[in-house]
Design a protein around this motif. Structure first.
Motif, PDB file in Angstrom:
ATOM      1  N   ILE A  47      -2.433  -5.520   0.556  1.00 23.67           N
ATOM      2  CA  ILE A  47      -3.242  -4.313   0.705  1.00 23.67           C
ATOM      3  C   ILE A  47      -3.867  -4.239   2.093  1.00 23.67           C
ATOM      4  CG2 ILE A  47      -5.523  -5.093  -0.049  1.00 23.67           C
ATOM      5  CD1 ILE A  47      -3.693  -1.958  -1.244  1.00 23.67           C
ATOM      6  N   VAL A  48      -4.223  -5.362   2.679  1.00 23.10           N
ATOM      7  CA  VAL A  48      -4.794  -5.356   4.030  1.00 23.10           C
ATOM      8  C   VAL A  48      -3.755  -4.908   5.049  1.00 23.10           C
ATOM      9  CG1 VAL A  48      -5.689  -6.847   5.861  1.00 23.10           C
ATOM     10  CG2 VAL A  48      -6.598  -7.033   3.554  1.00 23.10           C
ATOM     11  N   LEU A  49      -2.513  -5.320   4.846  1.00 22.61           N
ATOM     12  CA  LEU A  49      -1.461  -4.992   5.800  1.00 22.61           C
ATOM     13  C   LEU A  49      -0.940  -3.575   5.667  1.00 22.61           C
ATOM     14  CD1 LEU A  49       0.610  -8.314   5.681  1.00 22.61           C
ATOM     15  CD2 LEU A  49      -0.989  -7.574   7.448  1.00 22.61           C
ATOM     16  N   SER A  50      -1.198  -2.896   4.550  1.00 21.55           N
ATOM     17  CA  SER A  50      -0.606  -1.575   4.341  1.00 21.55           C
ATOM     18  C   SER A  50      -1.636  -0.469   4.217  1.00 21.55           C
ATOM     19  CB  SER A  50       0.270  -1.602   3.078  1.00 21.55           C
ATOM     20  OG  SER A  50      -0.510  -1.952   1.941  1.00 21.55           O
ATOM     21  N   LEU A  51      -2.618  -0.621   3.326  1.00 27.15           N
ATOM     22  CA  LEU A  51      -3.511   0.496   3.012  1.00 27.15           C
ATOM     23  C   LEU A  51      -4.535   0.754   4.111  1.00 27.15           C
ATOM     24  CD1 LEU A  51      -4.164   2.592   0.900  1.00 27.15           C
ATOM     25  CD2 LEU A  51      -5.715   0.972  -0.178  1.00 27.15           C
ATOM     26  N   ILE A  52      -5.150  -0.292   4.659  1.00 25.70           N
ATOM     27  CA  ILE A  52      -6.198  -0.080   5.660  1.00 25.70           C
ATOM     28  C   ILE A  52      -5.659   0.582   6.932  1.00 25.70           C
ATOM     29  CG2 ILE A  52      -7.852  -1.276   7.147  1.00 25.70           C
ATOM     30  CD1 ILE A  52      -8.362  -3.213   4.895  1.00 25.70           C
ATOM     31  N   PRO A  53      -4.551   0.113   7.557  1.00 29.69           N
ATOM     32  CA  PRO A  53      -4.033   0.847   8.734  1.00 29.69           C
ATOM     33  C   PRO A  53      -3.645   2.281   8.416  1.00 29.69           C
ATOM     34  CG  PRO A  53      -3.065  -1.338   8.591  1.00 29.69           C
ATOM     35  CD  PRO A  53      -3.796  -1.113   7.318  1.00 29.69           C
ATOM     36  N   LEU A  54      -3.118   2.499   7.222  1.00 28.22           N
ATOM     37  CA  LEU A  54      -2.729   3.853   6.844  1.00 28.22           C
ATOM     38  C   LEU A  54      -3.946   4.763   6.753  1.00 28.22           C
ATOM     39  CD1 LEU A  54      -0.499   5.805   5.911  1.00 28.22           C
ATOM     40  CD2 LEU A  54      -0.888   4.991   3.583  1.00 28.22           C
ATOM     41  N   ALA A  55      -5.034   4.281   6.152  1.00 25.44           N
ATOM     42  CA  ALA A  55      -6.242   5.105   6.021  1.00 25.44           C
ATOM     43  C   ALA A  55      -6.851   5.403   7.388  1.00 25.44           C
ATOM     44  CB  ALA A  55      -7.250   4.384   5.123  1.00 25.44           C
ATOM     45  N   VAL A  56      -6.898   4.419   8.279  1.00 27.73           N
ATOM     46  CA  VAL A  56      -7.489   4.642   9.608  1.00 27.73           C
ATOM     47  C   VAL A  56      -6.662   5.639  10.409  1.00 27.73           C
ATOM     48  CG1 VAL A  56      -8.047   3.527  11.793  1.00 27.73           C
ATOM     49  CG2 VAL A  56      -8.608   2.389   9.636  1.00 27.73           C
TER      50      VAL A  56
END
Length: 629
Positions: A47-56
């Motif tokens: 989730i750190v590698l996919s969701l956070i960059p996508l949200a930012v």
């Protein structure tokens, strides 16, 4: 093996070596907490590698897009209106050029007035008329937006100069409506008038071309009237294509209108019944005269308008608000959808990784048990030649011997089955041609018995029998060229019985080549391909067979004027010839190429040249060791 397995289970479950917890059932019941821990750890990493960059990135994109979309849309829209203005301004520029010739040049003006007012024409006047027509023919033929040009001076015979038919009279001309429009309107100095009308190109009313007639009067008289007129018939289709190419937004529309707001040209995407709300904008004459872009809201769209100088046409764009601001909304939807998809995929991936890590030891147990029972079942990664961790490395090394033995046994069984199948096919290939030949002979005599005289059916059966006998004659695969050509001539004669005059075959054979050796039945498939494909696409077909001895090689070329092949298709055929199996449509070419390669021990002995719409040429090369230059 059992000791190794016990140590591995102890590391995962936390139990001491020597315990009896090596069964799969016990591990499943006691390590549910360990499975949850594996899942949470894997889920956090994913989730750190996919969701956070996508949200930012999604948030920044929405902010930037919403901030600058209005400005960029207005700038692009104004730029397009300016381009449309520049495109239309070529019309008054061309009319000004013609006006300089027919109004300001006294030689041209006097000459044309004299010709139009003459009862009969002298040789000099005819030469002058030819020159004057060239003056208007050059722009009409060189400018794709011009349909025709008319030049008129007041004259008692109702004559005018036209790019269509030269010197015309209103009484017999197919197009004289423009003169009525000219007489019924009064013009101001340096004014252009515009009329959308249909121009008939033949006596039948069904043949009509829609044009925009632009009028420019000249040669003003003392009474305020004009004695001369230039009419340029412009093709709306030219501008329709240009307007359609500028459509950057969904459901947007572009128009060219006259000074009253009547549409003259619509883009390809514009509906013919869509009204234009231009009354409020056209009343703002001061802004239009300054060349400003006027924007007014209309329903759920923005209408932008700019006036074309001198012509007083209006370039109009109608862009739905939904199309303008759909990008930020789309980005929001995509970001949310990707976030949800990323969350779901993260959960699924974490579950998959957890299941793989947690149950891997039990797959190893199964593999080891099967190895002990002399029925080895290798790990999937081991079968693919890939070892992912230490457990699979241990099991792979242990099972190498079992796998090699099993693989050798399987190979031996498959080879024996293939040998039996090849032997069966060889026996069938010997029996079937002999059976066909004997059957054809029986049919031949039965046909002869029924008709009691030789006939066309008998001849065709006899020719087909000769072809089969040639293929069965002798075990040697090499024959003389004369024998191969005789077989091809028999095949061509058989085909001419069917196609008659549709097929023509030309023979270009050097006598010195007839004793050269060739591979048997190597030319007939090429001729068959030419006839089958050529007559399927064309009504008639010409095939040329050319034989030449060049150095130590015999070159035989089969040329036809059939449909040919595109460069893409030719590349596919050449690639199929270099592969190990045919592509399903060129089996004859593939078999011939492979037979030549096997017979002479070298490749590239079949060469294809083709051009779509012109035909195909196939060249076979037969090395001749005993031939010298």
């Amino acid at each position: 093996m059992r000791k190794i397995l016990s140590a591995l289970l102890s590391n995962i479950t936390g139990r001491r070596p020597g315990s009896t917890s090596t069964s799969i059932k016990y591990v499943k019941q006691s390590d549910a907490a360990l499975a949850r821990k594996f899942f949470l750890d894997n889920f956090r990493r994913v989730i750190v590698l996919s969701l956070i960059p996508l949200a930012v990135l999604g948030s920044l994109t929405i902010f930037i897009t919403d901030r600058y979309i209005r400005y960029s849309v207005e700038q692009n829209n104004e730029s397009q209106l300016n381009q449309m203005n520049q495109l239309v301004q070529v019309i008054p520029a061309e009319l000004d050029s013609l006006s300089l010739s027919f109004d300001k040049d006294p030689k041209i003006k006097i000459r044309l007035e004299a010709i139009l007012n003459s009862e009969s024409f002298s040789f000099e006047e005819l030469e002058a008329l030819f020159y004057l027509r060239n003056v208007i023919d050059v722009p009409a033929n060189s400018k794709p937006y011009i349909h025709s040009i008319y030049i008129y001076y007041d004259n008692p015979y109702g004559r005018f100069l036209s790019t269509r038919d030269g010197l015309e009279q209103f009484a017999v001309s197919l197009d004289s409506d423009w003169f009525s429009y000219y007489r019924s309107h009064s013009f101001r100095e340096e004014e252009f008038a515009t009329q959308l009308r249909e121009l008939h190109t033949s006596s039948g009313k069904e043949h009509a071309t829609e044009v925009i007639s632009v009028y420019k009067p000249f040669a003003a008289s003392g009474s305020g009237q004009y004695r001369g007129l230039i009419v340029m018939n412009v093709l709306p289709s030219y501008f329709e294509t240009a307007l359609g190419q500028w459509n950057q937004w969904s459901d947007s529309r572009y128009y060219l209108t006259d000074r009253n707001g009547t549409p003259l040209v619509r883009s390809h995407f514009a509906g013919s019944d869509e009204p234009l709300p231009l009354n409020a904008a056209i009343d703002r004459t001061d802004e239009l005269a300054r060349g400003d872009v006027i924007r007014i809201p209309y329903r759920d769209a923005w209408v932008s308008l700019k006036q074309v100088p001198r012509l007083e046409w209006n370039t109009v764009s109608v862009i739905p608000k939904g199309a303008l601001y759909s990008l930020p909304r789309t980005i929001v939807y995509i970001t949310v959808a990707l976030s949800l998809a990323s969350l779901l995929l993260s959960v699924l991936y974490a579950l998959w990784i957890t299941r793989k890590n947690y149950r891997q030891i039990f797959r190893i147990v199964d593999v080891l048990d099967s190895a002990d029972q002399n029925d080895p079942q290798p790990l999937p990664s081991a079968r693919a030649g890939y070892i992912s961790d230490v457990y699979e490395l241990i099991v792979s090394n242990i099972l190498d011997t079992f796998l090699e033995q099993k693989y050798l046994r399987m190979q031996l069984s498959e080879r024996q089955a293939k040998m039996e199948l090849l032997e069966l096919k060889a026996l069938q290939s010997q029996m079937n041609p002999h059976f066909m030949s004997n059957t054809l002979h029986s049919i031949y005599w039965k046909t002869f018995q029924l008709t009691r005289s030789p006939n066309e059916a008998c001849r065709m059966i006899e020719q087909l029998s000769d072809l089969l006998e040639y293929g069965l004659r002798g075990p040697d695969d090499s024959v003389k060229l004369r024998d191969e050509l005789a077989n091809v001539r028999g095949y061509v004669a058989l085909q001419r019985t069917r196609f008659a005059e549709r097929l023509q075959v030309l023979w270009d054979i050097d006598e010195e080549t007839e004793d050269c050796g060739v591979v048997k039945i190597s030319l007939q498939p090429l001729v068959e391909n030419s006839i089958h494909i050529g007559l399927e696409a064309n009504k008639t077909l010409s095939v040329k067979i050319k034989c030449r001895l060049i150095g130590n090689a015999l070159k035989v070329t089969v040329i036809d004027n059939g449909p040919g092949m595109s460069e893409e298709r030719l590349g596919q055929v050449r690639g199929a010839l270099r592969s190990d199996s045919p592509d399903g449509k060129r089996v004859g070419l593939f078999n011939t190429s492979k037979r030549l390669s096997l017979h002479y021990g070298q490749g590239d002995l079949l060469r294809i040249v083709s051009k779509q719409g012109f035909g195909t040429a196939v060249t076979l090369t037969f090395p001749q060791p005993n031939k010298t230059e």
